[in-house]
Design a protein around this motif. Sequence first.
Motif, PDB file in Angstrom:
ATOM      1  N   ALA A 123      -5.468  16.881 -37.445  1.00  0.00           N
ATOM      2  CA  ALA A 123      -5.845  18.297 -37.533  1.00  0.00           C
ATOM      3  C   ALA A 123      -4.803  19.075 -38.343  1.00  0.00           C
ATOM      4  O   ALA A 123      -5.153  19.919 -39.182  1.00  0.00           O
ATOM      5  CB  ALA A 123      -5.989  18.899 -36.137  1.00  0.00           C
ATOM      6  N   PHE A 124      -3.531  18.783 -38.127  1.00  0.00           N
ATOM      7  CA  PHE A 124      -2.452  19.454 -38.858  1.00  0.00           C
ATOM      8  C   PHE A 124      -2.547  19.164 -40.353  1.00  0.00           C
ATOM      9  O   PHE A 124      -2.480  20.077 -41.177  1.00  0.00           O
ATOM     10  CB  PHE A 124      -1.100  19.014 -38.297  1.00  0.00           C
ATOM     11  N   VAL A 125      -2.721  17.900 -40.712  1.00  0.00           N
ATOM     12  CA  VAL A 125      -2.831  17.531 -42.127  1.00  0.00           C
ATOM     13  C   VAL A 125      -4.079  18.177 -42.729  1.00  0.00           C
ATOM     14  O   VAL A 125      -4.045  18.680 -43.859  1.00  0.00           O
ATOM     15  CB  VAL A 125      -2.820  15.995 -42.306  1.00  0.00           C
ATOM     16  N   GLY A 126      -5.168  18.210 -41.986  1.00  0.00           N
ATOM     17  CA  GLY A 126      -6.382  18.876 -42.459  1.00  0.00           C
ATOM     18  C   GLY A 126      -6.144  20.361 -42.717  1.00  0.00           C
ATOM     19  O   GLY A 126      -6.613  20.910 -43.718  1.00  0.00           O
ATOM     20  N   THR A 127      -5.392  21.001 -41.839  1.00  0.00           N
ATOM     21  CA  THR A 127      -5.052  22.417 -42.026  1.00  0.00           C
ATOM     22  C   THR A 127      -4.183  22.590 -43.268  1.00  0.00           C
ATOM     23  O   THR A 127      -4.403  23.508 -44.068  1.00  0.00           O
ATOM     24  CB  THR A 127      -4.339  22.973 -40.783  1.00  0.00           C
ATOM     25  N   LEU A 128      -3.210  21.720 -43.461  1.00  0.00           N
ATOM     26  CA  LEU A 128      -2.361  21.798 -44.658  1.00  0.00           C
ATOM     27  C   LEU A 128      -3.190  21.627 -45.927  1.00  0.00           C
ATOM     28  O   LEU A 128      -2.978  22.338 -46.917  1.00  0.00           O
ATOM     29  CB  LEU A 128      -1.261  20.739 -44.611  1.00  0.00           C
ATOM     30  N   GLN A 129      -4.146  20.711 -45.908  1.00  0.00           N
ATOM     31  CA  GLN A 129      -5.007  20.505 -47.080  1.00  0.00           C
ATOM     32  C   GLN A 129      -5.821  21.756 -47.383  1.00  0.00           C
ATOM     33  O   GLN A 129      -5.973  22.148 -48.546  1.00  0.00           O
ATOM     34  CB  GLN A 129      -5.921  19.297 -46.861  1.00  0.00           C
ATOM     35  N   LYS A 130      -6.326  22.417 -46.353  1.00  0.00           N
ATOM     36  CA  LYS A 130      -7.074  23.665 -46.550  1.00  0.00           C
ATOM     37  C   LYS A 130      -6.160  24.764 -47.089  1.00  0.00           C
ATOM     38  O   LYS A 130      -6.552  25.528 -47.980  1.00  0.00           O
ATOM     39  CB  LYS A 130      -7.719  24.111 -45.234  1.00  0.00           C
ATOM     40  N   MET A 131      -4.946  24.850 -46.566  1.00  0.00           N
ATOM     41  CA  MET A 131      -3.993  25.861 -47.039  1.00  0.00           C
ATOM     42  C   MET A 131      -3.669  25.638 -48.511  1.00  0.00           C
ATOM     43  O   MET A 131      -3.634  26.591 -49.295  1.00  0.00           O
ATOM     44  CB  MET A 131      -2.713  25.818 -46.191  1.00  0.00           C
ATOM     45  N   LEU A 132      -3.451  24.383 -48.885  1.00  0.00           N
ATOM     46  CA  LEU A 132      -3.156  24.075 -50.278  1.00  0.00           C
ATOM     47  C   LEU A 132      -4.329  24.460 -51.173  1.00  0.00           C
ATOM     48  O   LEU A 132      -4.145  25.057 -52.238  1.00  0.00           O
ATOM     49  CB  LEU A 132      -2.811  22.591 -50.441  1.00  0.00           C
ATOM     50  N   ALA A 133      -5.540  24.155 -50.735  1.00  0.00           N
ATOM     51  CA  ALA A 133      -6.725  24.525 -51.518  1.00  0.00           C
ATOM     52  C   ALA A 133      -6.819  26.043 -51.684  1.00  0.00           C
ATOM     53  O   ALA A 133      -7.240  26.531 -52.734  1.00  0.00           O
ATOM     54  CB  ALA A 133      -7.989  23.972 -50.852  1.00  0.00           C
ATOM     55  N   ILE A 185      -4.345  28.186 -51.982  1.00  0.00           N
ATOM     56  CA  ILE A 185      -3.318  28.791 -52.834  1.00  0.00           C
ATOM     57  C   ILE A 185      -3.037  28.030 -54.126  1.00  0.00           C
ATOM     58  O   ILE A 185      -2.291  28.532 -54.964  1.00  0.00           O
ATOM     59  CB  ILE A 185      -1.981  28.962 -52.068  1.00  0.00           C
ATOM     60  N   ARG A 186      -3.629  26.876 -54.302  1.00  0.00           N
ATOM     61  CA  ARG A 186      -3.270  26.066 -55.483  1.00  0.00           C
ATOM     62  C   ARG A 186      -3.733  26.734 -56.777  1.00  0.00           C
ATOM     63  O   ARG A 186      -4.688  27.495 -56.790  1.00  0.00           O
ATOM     64  CB  ARG A 186      -3.815  24.650 -55.366  1.00  0.00           C
ATOM     65  N   ARG A 187      -3.018  26.379 -57.842  1.00  0.00           N
ATOM     66  CA  ARG A 187      -3.330  26.898 -59.174  1.00  0.00           C
ATOM     67  C   ARG A 187      -3.977  25.820 -60.026  1.00  0.00           C
ATOM     68  O   ARG A 187      -4.424  26.108 -61.124  1.00  0.00           O
ATOM     69  CB  ARG A 187      -2.047  27.366 -59.845  1.00  0.00           C
ATOM     70  N   HIS A 188      -3.972  24.583 -59.539  1.00  0.00           N
ATOM     71  CA  HIS A 188      -4.500  23.448 -60.291  1.00  0.00           C
ATOM     72  C   HIS A 188      -5.570  22.766 -59.456  1.00  0.00           C
ATOM     73  O   HIS A 188      -5.618  22.926 -58.256  1.00  0.00           O
ATOM     74  CB  HIS A 188      -3.366  22.438 -60.591  1.00  0.00           C
TER      75      HIS A 188
END
Length: 162
Positions: free
Chosen positions: A145-155, A157-160
């Motif tokens: 769940a934590f890694v899934g949350t990090l993946q969503k957060m990255l999506a 704010i990411r620029r690429h």
Amino acid sequence: MTDQSPPERPPGALPRLGEIGLANYAPYLMNRIMGRYNALLRDEMAGLGLTTPKMRALAVLSVIEGPLIRELAVYAVVEQSTLSRALDQLAGDGLIRRETDASDSRATRVHITEAGRARFETLWPRMAETHDRMFRGIPAEERRAFVGTLQKMLANIRRHEI
């Protein structure tokens, strides 16, 4: 006796960092975690002639075959100028090789060599051990769940696209 509660905020105003607190501010916590992770690996990396940017480049190259330098910079989370110096040193040590991109002669792809893979594989057990230490006592479902949350957060704010 005086009231120590924070002053009223206007409607729609964002909370101040002091109201949130460092212990509840995710970017602060992520920086602390990565700072400790890198510090725990620093001595072993130095013994292998690696710095954090070099280690990150080798880690990415051990998983992704022949990225363009600009892609490698994104994956490795290293400024392109810093990465360029690290790649010069890695190439000088025979750990990576550069090749002109087949479809764009102005672009360069980076490949890990067998020596580079061996160097990274020497460090990997320590990286995996440090990763496991960070997650000690955290059940597998919470980890996912934590890694899934990090993946969503990255999506968010990411620029690429990577």
